[in-house]
Design an enzyme around this catalytic site. Structure first.
Site, PDB file in Angstrom:
ATOM      1  N   ARG A 167     -20.765  49.216  26.287  1.00 34.73           N
ATOM      2  CA  ARG A 167     -19.183  48.003  26.207  1.00 34.73           C
ATOM      3  C   ARG A 167     -20.185  47.299  24.963  1.00 34.73           C
ATOM      4  NH1 ARG A 167     -17.412  50.674  29.116  1.00 34.73           N
ATOM      5  NH2 ARG A 167     -15.948  50.281  30.641  1.00 34.73           N
ATOM      6  N   GLY A 199     -36.688  29.320  36.750  1.00 39.34           N
ATOM      7  CA  GLY A 199     -35.384  28.876  36.539  1.00 39.34           C
ATOM      8  C   GLY A 199     -34.870  29.843  35.274  1.00 39.34           C
ATOM      9  N   ARG A 254     -33.126  28.660  43.054  1.00 35.43           N
ATOM     10  CA  ARG A 254     -31.937  29.230  41.313  1.00 35.43           C
ATOM     11  C   ARG A 254     -33.224  29.962  40.314  1.00 35.43           C
ATOM     12  NH1 ARG A 254     -36.175  25.474  42.207  1.00 35.43           N
ATOM     13  NH2 ARG A 254     -37.677  25.325  40.946  1.00 35.43           N
ATOM     14  N   CYS A 283     -38.947  19.327  38.205  1.00 37.11           N
ATOM     15  CA  CYS A 283     -38.001  19.732  39.174  1.00 37.11           C
ATOM     16  C   CYS A 283     -38.258  19.592  40.773  1.00 37.11           C
ATOM     17  CB  CYS A 283     -37.203  21.695  39.408  1.00 37.11           C
ATOM     18  SG  CYS A 283     -36.112  22.259  37.541  1.00 37.11           S
ATOM     19  N   CYS A 322     -45.862  22.507  11.429  1.00 36.02           N
ATOM     20  CA  CYS A 322     -44.685  23.271  10.512  1.00 36.02           C
ATOM     21  C   CYS A 322     -45.722  22.831   9.130  1.00 36.02           C
ATOM     22  CB  CYS A 322     -43.360  22.978  10.916  1.00 36.02           C
ATOM     23  SG  CYS A 322     -43.204  21.893  10.523  1.00 36.02           S
TER      24      CYS A 322
END
Length: 248
Positions: free
Chosen positions: A12, A39, A71, A186, A246
């Protein structure tokens, strides 16, 4: 060259003109570092394993708790008390025994983090700790390794792709620094299970696109998800001129 079994398993994917055989071969030849098997890391790991990413390295120092199961879908009731990396490894190999899944039951930092990042084609930050996120980001910038990071709390989520191979691209440190209070988690604030599923699946989608070469990474875009409204917003993150990572 894909085997007959691989042609069937990934058929697929191969039917997609954007992917074709070449894209699937790139996935099979990729090594990905996943930091955090909670999670976010659960759907990330499962989708990348199913997609045929050839070598996954799982990092987490925690054990499976019953409160995780609402979760963290890579874990099972039967694995409560086990290390998350061992629990996840068993699930991923049951899903796709043809890939390699290595585990590191520890916190990564310093030279160990550098070694894993430089060995990887892409890093997925699925953690919930700001200092860990900043360390992962700094190493990805130093090694010019693409980074896909996400977070979720309550009914909201955010995701970002950072790629230091792109000239002028921002990094996670351009968005957040050590002085910011990101202490919500959480355990204290709660989170709706499918929200982390959405964000982790979105991370996996971006990872597959980058690894297979389907599309160049849209680096420096903040994806914001409102689970209550079912809406997405997108914000462009500029490179911070004073960023010590950066721009340093």
């Amino acid at each position: 060259m894909l085997s007959d079994d691989q042609l069937l398993r990934y058929s697929r994917h191969i039917l997609l003109p954007q992917m074709d055989v070449g894209g699937q071969e790139k996935l099979l030849g990729s090594r990905v570092l996943i930091v955090g098997l909670g999670g976010l890391g659960s759907p990330v790991a499962m989708y990348l394993a199913a997609a045929g990413v050839g070598h996954l390295v799982l990092v987490d120092h925690d054990c499976v708790d019953e409160s995780n199961l609402q979760r963290q879908i890579v874990h099972r009731q039967s694995t409560v008390g086990q290390s998350k990396v061992d629990s996840a490894q068993a699930s991923l190999l049951a899903l796709n025994p043809t890939i390699t899944v290595d585990v590191l039951n520890q916190k990564l930092s310093g030279t160990e983090l550098a070694r894993e990042v430089v060995a990887s084609d892409l890093v997925l930050d699925c953690t919930d700790n700001l200092q860990t996120r900043l360390s992962i980001n700094a190493e990805c910038v130093a090694q010019k390794t693409p980074l896909v990071s996400a977070a979720a709390i309550g009914m909201e989520g955010q995701m970002y792709v950072f790629d230091s191979r792109v000239e002028g691209a921002p990094c996670y440190r351009c968005l957040y620094d050590e002085s910011m209070d990101l202490s919500l988690n959480c355990a204290e604030s709660g989170v709706l299970g499918p929200v982390v599923g959405v964000m982790g699946s979105h991370q996996a989608l971006e990872a597959v696109k980058i690894l297979s070469g389907i599309t160049p990474p849209k680096t420096g875009v903040l994806h914001l998800f409102d689970g209550m409204a079912g809406q997405w917003r997108y914000l462009t993150i500029p490179q911070l001129p004073s960023c010590p990572v950066c721009r340093g």
